[in-house]
Design a protein around this motif. Structure first.
Motif, PDB file in Angstrom:
ATOM      1  N   ASP A  34      48.801  56.737  47.509  1.00 13.71           N
ATOM      2  CA  ASP A  34      50.114  56.538  48.107  1.00 13.71           C
ATOM      3  C   ASP A  34      50.414  57.504  49.253  1.00 13.71           C
ATOM      4  OD1 ASP A  34      50.600  54.512  46.306  1.00 13.71           O
ATOM      5  OD2 ASP A  34      51.725  55.786  44.919  1.00 13.71           O
ATOM      6  N   LYS A  35      49.922  58.721  49.171  1.00 16.69           N
ATOM      7  CA  LYS A  35      50.212  59.727  50.203  1.00 16.69           C
ATOM      8  C   LYS A  35      49.199  59.716  51.341  1.00 16.69           C
ATOM      9  CE  LYS A  35      52.687  62.668  47.029  1.00 16.69           C
ATOM     10  NZ  LYS A  35      52.854  63.979  46.437  1.00 16.69           N
ATOM     11  N   SER A  36      48.132  58.989  51.174  1.00 19.39           N
ATOM     12  CA  SER A  36      47.060  58.977  52.166  1.00 19.39           C
ATOM     13  C   SER A  36      47.465  58.441  53.539  1.00 19.39           C
ATOM     14  CB  SER A  36      45.845  58.211  51.651  1.00 19.39           C
ATOM     15  OG  SER A  36      45.264  58.918  50.589  1.00 19.39           O
ATOM     16  N   PRO A  37      48.228  57.351  53.624  1.00 21.89           N
ATOM     17  CA  PRO A  37      48.576  56.854  54.967  1.00 21.89           C
ATOM     18  C   PRO A  37      49.279  57.901  55.832  1.00 21.89           C
ATOM     19  CG  PRO A  37      49.021  55.163  53.341  1.00 21.89           C
ATOM     20  CD  PRO A  37      48.685  56.424  52.576  1.00 21.89           C
ATOM     21  N   GLN A  38      50.234  58.595  55.262  1.00 18.54           N
ATOM     22  CA  GLN A  38      50.957  59.616  56.016  1.00 18.54           C
ATOM     23  C   GLN A  38      50.035  60.779  56.381  1.00 18.54           C
ATOM     24  OE1 GLN A  38      54.408  61.132  54.003  1.00 18.54           O
ATOM     25  NE2 GLN A  38      55.041  62.372  55.741  1.00 18.54           N
ATOM     26  N   PHE A  39      49.192  61.193  55.451  1.00 16.06           N
ATOM     27  CA  PHE A  39      48.253  62.281  55.703  1.00 16.06           C
ATOM     28  C   PHE A  39      47.288  61.905  56.827  1.00 16.06           C
ATOM     29  CE2 PHE A  39      44.097  64.230  54.803  1.00 16.06           C
ATOM     30  CZ  PHE A  39      44.438  65.570  54.942  1.00 16.06           C
ATOM     31  N   ILE A  40      46.717  60.718  56.742  1.00 14.33           N
ATOM     32  CA  ILE A  40      45.763  60.258  57.743  1.00 14.33           C
ATOM     33  C   ILE A  40      46.429  60.145  59.110  1.00 14.33           C
ATOM     34  CG2 ILE A  40      44.457  58.190  58.446  1.00 14.33           C
ATOM     35  CD1 ILE A  40      43.434  58.128  55.520  1.00 14.33           C
ATOM     36  N   HIS A  41      47.644  59.659  59.137  1.00 13.32           N
ATOM     37  CA  HIS A  41      48.392  59.564  60.395  1.00 13.32           C
ATOM     38  C   HIS A  41      48.541  60.946  61.027  1.00 13.32           C
ATOM     39  CE1 HIS A  41      51.831  59.052  63.099  1.00 13.32           C
ATOM     40  NE2 HIS A  41      51.401  57.806  63.211  1.00 13.32           N
ATOM     41  N   GLY A  42      48.911  61.926  60.234  1.00 12.89           N
ATOM     42  CA  GLY A  42      49.096  63.282  60.751  1.00 12.89           C
ATOM     43  C   GLY A  42      47.805  63.906  61.253  1.00 12.89           C
ATOM     44  N   VAL A  43      46.755  63.788  60.475  1.00 15.88           N
ATOM     45  CA  VAL A  43      45.468  64.369  60.878  1.00 15.88           C
ATOM     46  C   VAL A  43      44.960  63.704  62.153  1.00 15.88           C
ATOM     47  CG1 VAL A  43      43.038  64.690  60.240  1.00 15.88           C
ATOM     48  CG2 VAL A  43      44.832  65.083  58.539  1.00 15.88           C
ATOM     49  N   LEU A  44      45.017  62.390  62.213  1.00 15.06           N
ATOM     50  CA  LEU A  44      44.500  61.691  63.391  1.00 15.06           C
ATOM     51  C   LEU A  44      45.356  61.947  64.631  1.00 15.06           C
ATOM     52  CD1 LEU A  44      43.276  58.332  61.861  1.00 15.06           C
ATOM     53  CD2 LEU A  44      41.910  60.304  62.575  1.00 15.06           C
ATOM     54  N   GLY A  45      46.642  62.170  64.442  1.00 17.53           N
ATOM     55  CA  GLY A  45      47.477  62.555  65.580  1.00 17.53           C
ATOM     56  C   GLY A  45      46.984  63.859  66.185  1.00 17.53           C
ATOM     57  N   GLY A  46      46.651  64.812  65.336  1.00 15.38           N
ATOM     58  CA  GLY A  46      46.100  66.082  65.805  1.00 15.38           C
ATOM     59  C   GLY A  46      44.732  65.920  66.442  1.00 15.38           C
ATOM     60  N   VAL A  47      43.894  65.101  65.851  1.00 19.22           N
ATOM     61  CA  VAL A  47      42.563  64.850  66.411  1.00 19.22           C
ATOM     62  C   VAL A  47      42.708  64.229  67.800  1.00 19.22           C
ATOM     63  CG1 VAL A  47      40.453  63.470  66.167  1.00 19.22           C
ATOM     64  CG2 VAL A  47      41.385  64.666  64.183  1.00 19.22           C
ATOM     65  N   SER A  48      43.601  63.269  67.930  1.00 17.39           N
ATOM     66  CA  SER A  48      43.819  62.606  69.220  1.00 17.39           C
ATOM     67  C   SER A  48      44.269  63.624  70.276  1.00 17.39           C
ATOM     68  CB  SER A  48      44.867  61.498  69.062  1.00 17.39           C
ATOM     69  OG  SER A  48      45.151  60.915  70.313  1.00 17.39           O
ATOM     70  N   ARG A  49      45.228  64.466  69.915  1.00 23.72           N
ATOM     71  CA  ARG A  49      45.709  65.488  70.870  1.00 23.72           C
ATOM     72  C   ARG A  49      44.608  66.465  71.233  1.00 23.72           C
ATOM     73  NH1 ARG A  49      50.047  64.647  67.560  1.00 23.72           N
ATOM     74  NH2 ARG A  49      49.594  66.434  66.211  1.00 23.72           N
ATOM     75  N   SER A  50      43.777  66.842  70.260  1.00 21.91           N
ATOM     76  CA  SER A  50      42.710  67.818  70.570  1.00 21.91           C
ATOM     77  C   SER A  50      41.628  67.205  71.461  1.00 21.91           C
ATOM     78  CB  SER A  50      42.081  68.355  69.279  1.00 21.91           C
ATOM     79  OG  SER A  50      41.269  67.402  68.631  1.00 21.91           O
ATOM     80  N   MET A  51      41.403  65.920  71.339  1.00 17.99           N
ATOM     81  CA  MET A  51      40.406  65.260  72.190  1.00 17.99           C
ATOM     82  C   MET A  51      40.930  65.046  73.607  1.00 17.99           C
ATOM     83  SD  MET A  51      38.513  62.471  69.801  1.00 17.99           S
ATOM     84  CE  MET A  51      37.461  62.969  68.451  1.00 17.99           C
ATOM     85  N   ALA A  52      42.240  64.975  73.742  1.00 16.46           N
ATOM     86  CA  ALA A  52      42.833  64.738  75.071  1.00 16.46           C
ATOM     87  C   ALA A  52      42.813  65.997  75.941  1.00 16.46           C
ATOM     88  CB  ALA A  52      44.267  64.238  74.907  1.00 16.46           C
ATOM     89  N   GLN A  53      42.599  67.144  75.323  1.00 16.19           N
ATOM     90  CA  GLN A  53      42.620  68.419  76.079  1.00 16.19           C
ATOM     91  C   GLN A  53      41.356  68.647  76.822  1.00 16.19           C
ATOM     92  OE1 GLN A  53      43.513  71.299  73.045  1.00 16.19           O
ATOM     93  NE2 GLN A  53      45.650  70.686  72.959  1.00 16.19           N
TER      94      GLN A  53
END
Length: 132
Positions: A113-132
């Protein structure tokens, strides 16, 4: 091509590999029903091989953005979803927002149940780190 199906199959192969399997032909044909020559099969194959070949870099990015979590503490399903999504992001062929949305949907189907929110948060950070 049904990219959602191909992505789901790729995640399942990554999960099997993480659990000590090989992601072999028997799994592809019998469990997943994927057939060589289909576009979905080629996409699944490309994503699976890409994750396996780049797992150290992908894991580094995931762990950097999974604040307070180590890879060992993550559910193996969540880790497979995160690895696949991070790899797809690294290719730059599909919008990160689409990748995140589909990863969250996979988590809803295959994880807790908590995985969707967790995955969303982690991938948001991954996306931002790749954009740098």
């Amino acid at each position: 091509m049904n990219r959602v199906t191909a992505r789901t199959h790729a995640m399942q192969l990554i999960y099997e590999w993480e659990m000590g399997g090989e992601g072999g032909e028997e799994t592809r044909l019998n469990l997943l029903g994927a057939k060589p020559g289909e576009e979905e099969y080629a996409y699944m194959e490309r994503m699976f091989k890409g994750v396996v070949e780049n797992v150290e870099e992908l894991d580094r990015r995931i762990e950097e953005n999974a604040r307070g979590w180590t890879l060992e503490r993550l559910s193996r399903v969540d880790l497979a979803i995160l690895r696949l999504a991070a790899y797809e992001m690294s290719l730059g062929q599909i919008s990160d927002s689409i990748i995140v949305t589909e990863a969250v949907e996979m988590a809803r189907l295959f994880s807790g149940d908590k995985s969707p929110q967790f995955i969303h948060g982690v991938l948001g950070g991954v996306s931002r780190s790749m954009a740098q």
